[in-house]
Write a protein that holds these residues in place. Structure first.
Motif, PDB file in Angstrom:
ATOM      1  N   MET A   1       0.854  -1.171   0.000  1.00 55.53           N
ATOM      2  CA  MET A   1       0.000   0.000   0.000  1.00 55.53           C
ATOM      3  C   MET A   1       0.905   1.242   0.000  1.00 55.53           C
ATOM      4  SD  MET A   1      -3.191   0.932   2.614  1.00 55.53           S
ATOM      5  CE  MET A   1      -3.431  -0.756   3.020  1.00 55.53           C
ATOM      6  N   ASP A   2       0.602   2.208  -0.875  1.00 59.26           N
ATOM      7  CA  ASP A   2       1.430   3.407  -0.900  1.00 59.26           C
ATOM      8  C   ASP A   2       1.019   4.367   0.221  1.00 59.26           C
ATOM      9  OD1 ASP A   2      -0.765   4.988  -1.748  1.00 59.26           O
ATOM     10  OD2 ASP A   2      -0.091   5.113  -3.809  1.00 59.26           O
ATOM     11  N   GLU A   3       1.769   5.453   0.346  1.00 59.85           N
ATOM     12  CA  GLU A   3       1.562   6.393   1.468  1.00 59.85           C
ATOM     13  C   GLU A   3       0.169   7.008   1.453  1.00 59.85           C
ATOM     14  OE1 GLU A   3       4.818   8.935   0.591  1.00 59.85           O
ATOM     15  OE2 GLU A   3       6.262   7.642   1.605  1.00 59.85           O
ATOM     16  N   GLN A   9      -6.628   4.955   4.482  1.00 61.94           N
ATOM     17  CA  GLN A   9      -7.126   3.856   5.314  1.00 61.94           C
ATOM     18  C   GLN A   9      -7.225   4.296   6.775  1.00 61.94           C
ATOM     19  OE1 GLN A   9      -8.262   0.638   4.248  1.00 61.94           O
ATOM     20  NE2 GLN A   9      -9.148   0.966   6.283  1.00 61.94           N
ATOM     21  N   ILE A  10      -6.234   5.038   7.245  1.00 59.72           N
ATOM     22  CA  ILE A  10      -6.263   5.569   8.614  1.00 59.72           C
ATOM     23  C   ILE A  10      -7.490   6.467   8.790  1.00 59.72           C
ATOM     24  CG2 ILE A  10      -5.080   7.131  10.230  1.00 59.72           C
ATOM     25  CD1 ILE A  10      -2.410   6.064   8.915  1.00 59.72           C
ATOM     26  N   LEU A  11      -7.729   7.345   7.823  1.00 62.81           N
ATOM     27  CA  LEU A  11      -8.867   8.264   7.889  1.00 62.81           C
ATOM     28  C   LEU A  11     -10.198   7.518   7.791  1.00 62.81           C
ATOM     29  CD1 LEU A  11      -7.389  11.041   5.597  1.00 62.81           C
ATOM     30  CD2 LEU A  11      -7.691  11.169   8.094  1.00 62.81           C
ATOM     31  N   ASP A  12     -10.263   6.514   6.931  1.00 69.13           N
ATOM     32  CA  ASP A  12     -11.490   5.715   6.822  1.00 69.13           C
ATOM     33  C   ASP A  12     -11.774   4.967   8.125  1.00 69.13           C
ATOM     34  OD1 ASP A  12     -11.845   6.588   4.226  1.00 69.13           O
ATOM     35  OD2 ASP A  12     -11.109   4.737   3.299  1.00 69.13           O
ATOM     36  N   HIS A  69      -8.565  15.697  -0.793  1.00 70.47           N
ATOM     37  CA  HIS A  69      -7.148  15.668  -1.171  1.00 70.47           C
ATOM     38  C   HIS A  69      -6.349  15.179   0.030  1.00 70.47           C
ATOM     39  CE1 HIS A  69      -8.132  17.976  -4.762  1.00 70.47           C
ATOM     40  NE2 HIS A  69      -8.867  18.754  -3.971  1.00 70.47           N
ATOM     41  N   VAL A  70      -5.684  14.055  -0.119  1.00 71.37           N
ATOM     42  CA  VAL A  70      -4.840  13.493   0.932  1.00 71.37           C
ATOM     43  C   VAL A  70      -3.416  13.511   0.408  1.00 71.37           C
ATOM     44  CG1 VAL A  70      -4.357  11.489   2.368  1.00 71.37           C
ATOM     45  CG2 VAL A  70      -6.728  12.062   1.794  1.00 71.37           C
ATOM     46  N   LEU A  71      -2.573  14.295   1.071  1.00 68.47           N
ATOM     47  CA  LEU A  71      -1.224  14.546   0.587  1.00 68.47           C
ATOM     48  C   LEU A  71      -0.185  14.057   1.590  1.00 68.47           C
ATOM     49  CD1 LEU A  71      -2.066  18.229  -0.349  1.00 68.47           C
ATOM     50  CD2 LEU A  71      -2.064  16.283  -1.908  1.00 68.47           C
TER      51      LEU A  71
END
Length: 130
Positions: A1-3, A9-12, A69-71
Motif C-alpha cells: 500500500m502506498d503512502e 485507510q487511517i482516515l477511513d 485531497h490526501v497529501l
C-alpha cells in the motif's frame, strides 16, 4: 500500500469508528502520546482527548468528513505525516446531512505500533472564509 492509500485507510478507520459512536473503538486508533487540536479545542494528551471524543460522540448526529485531497508529507519506517483538504459536516442518524459541509483542513502524524497505525497528531480546523 502506498503512502496516500495508507493515510486514506487511517482516515477511513477513523470515520468508521466515529460513526459507530464507540469511544473505545475511536481511542484504539490513537497513540498513547496523542495530541489533538480541534476547531474549538486543544487536547494535549490521551486523557483530555478521550474526554473531548466522549463529548463529541454524545452529540446528536455524526461528524462526516470528506477527504478530497490526501497529501503525504513525510514517511519513514513506522511514521507517516500527511495533510488533508476536504469538508466536514454533520449527518443525522439516517445519514441526512445537516446543511452543506464546510471546507476543512487537517494535518496528521501516524505511527505504526503493535502492527497498527495510530494517530499521534491530529490538527483539524475550518479555514476562515467570507
Amino acid at each position: 500500500m502506498d503512502e496516500e492509500q495508507t493515510a486514506r485507510q487511517i482516515l477511513d478507520d477513523l470515520q468508521t469508528a466515529v460513526a459507530s459512536k464507540d469511544l473505545d473503538r475511536v481511542v484504539a486508533l490513537l497513540d498513547d502520546d496523542v495530541v489533538v487540536f480541534g476547531t474549538a479545542a486543544a487536547n494535549l494528551g490521551l486523557e483530555q482527548t478521550t474526554s473531548y471524543l466522549a463529548a463529541l460522540l454524545q452529540l446528536d448526529g455524526t461528524v462526516r468528513w470528506g477527504w478530497d485531497h490526501v497529501l503525504p508529507l513525510a514517511s519513514e519506517p513506522g511514521l507517516l505525516a500527511f495533510a488533508v483538504l476536504g469538508t466536514a459536516g454533520v449527518e443525522d442518524d439516517d445519514g441526512v446531512p445537516d446543511g452543506d459541509p464546510d471546507p476543512f483542513r487537517l494535518t496528521c502524524v501516524a505511527v505504526l505500533r503493535d502492527d497498527r497505525w495510530r494517530l499521534r497528531h491530529f490538527h483539524g480546523s475550518f479555514p476562515y472564509t467570507d
